[in-house]
Design a protein around this motif. Sequence first.
Motif, short mmCIF file in Angstrom:
data_model
loop_
_atom_site.label_atom_id
_atom_site.label_comp_id
_atom_site.label_asym_id
_atom_site.label_seq_id
_atom_site.Cartn_x
_atom_site.Cartn_y
_atom_site.Cartn_z
N LYS A 54 -75.66 -99.58 -43.26
CA LYS A 54 -76.34 -100.60 -44.06
C LYS A 54 -77.10 -99.96 -45.23
O LYS A 54 -77.06 -100.45 -46.38
N LEU A 55 -77.78 -98.85 -44.94
CA LEU A 55 -78.53 -98.12 -45.97
C LEU A 55 -77.62 -97.57 -47.06
O LEU A 55 -77.87 -97.78 -48.26
N ARG A 62 -75.75 -99.90 -55.44
CA ARG A 62 -76.78 -99.98 -56.47
C ARG A 62 -76.96 -98.71 -57.29
O ARG A 62 -77.75 -98.69 -58.23
N THR A 63 -76.27 -97.63 -56.92
CA THR A 63 -76.32 -96.41 -57.74
C THR A 63 -74.91 -96.09 -58.22
O THR A 63 -73.93 -96.52 -57.63
N ASP A 64 -74.83 -95.30 -59.27
CA ASP A 64 -73.53 -94.91 -59.81
C ASP A 64 -73.04 -93.60 -59.20
O ASP A 64 -72.04 -93.04 -59.65
N SER A 65 -73.74 -93.09 -58.19
CA SER A 65 -73.43 -91.79 -57.62
C SER A 65 -72.22 -91.84 -56.69
O SER A 65 -72.21 -92.61 -55.71
N PRO A 156 -81.68 -89.64 -53.20
CA PRO A 156 -80.96 -90.93 -53.17
C PRO A 156 -79.64 -90.93 -53.93
O PRO A 156 -78.77 -91.76 -53.67
N THR A 157 -79.47 -90.00 -54.88
CA THR A 157 -78.19 -89.94 -55.61
C THR A 157 -77.38 -88.70 -55.24
O THR A 157 -76.34 -88.44 -55.84
N GLY A 158 -77.89 -87.91 -54.28
CA GLY A 158 -77.15 -86.72 -53.85
C GLY A 158 -77.35 -85.53 -54.75
O GLY A 158 -76.57 -84.57 -54.68
#
Length: 210
Positions: A54-55, A62-65, A156-158
């Motif tokens: 879910k996370l 919601r991110t482009d990563s 959050p984006t790695g």
Amino acid sequence: MMVGVCRAFVLVWSPIFSHRLPPPDGIDIKKHHVKKGNRTAPKSEDPYLLLLVKLYRFLARRTDSPFNKTILHRLFLSKTNRPPLSLSRIVKETDSAPDRDSKIIVTIGTVTDDVRLLEVPKLSIAALRFTTAAKERILKAGGEVLTLDQLALRAPTGSNTILLRGKRTAREAVKHFGMGPHKHKKPYTTSKGRKFERARGRRKSRGFKV
């Protein structure tokens, strides 16, 4: 009156003859009913895994990563497709990475100990789970043991991470796959000994007598 009846007849019966019409754009005729084989959710009912899904669904959306999309996909996989990764393999694969101490090593699977590795360097590792011995050795070396939800808060984006995964074909079962004559695969034998599947050439050790 007759015109109204004919019009009603056309409206009622037109769906029956619709298969004769040319197909609309966008339908693959040859593979119309073929389902995609990729998983879109895990088969497991583990509530903690479902919370992670879910996370990372949220983060992937919601991110482009592409990192988050990769993590989400690997969370869907079966256990055989999430092979374990030993500490020695992690050290070997990240040995040439620049500034390894400041990066987080990420693997979607289990991190295991390796007694052949004498010294464990300081590492920050995020994984689904750790064996007890691996966790103790990482913490004793001054490293960090992170869960994937902690990783989401930290990166959050790695960014500043190293993504690894274990070898899928290292299982014992894989050695037997494709067994047949002249295939050089591992046979399923009852036992390993003198009497079991030994070539009987012209040798005394193989029961040959003149």
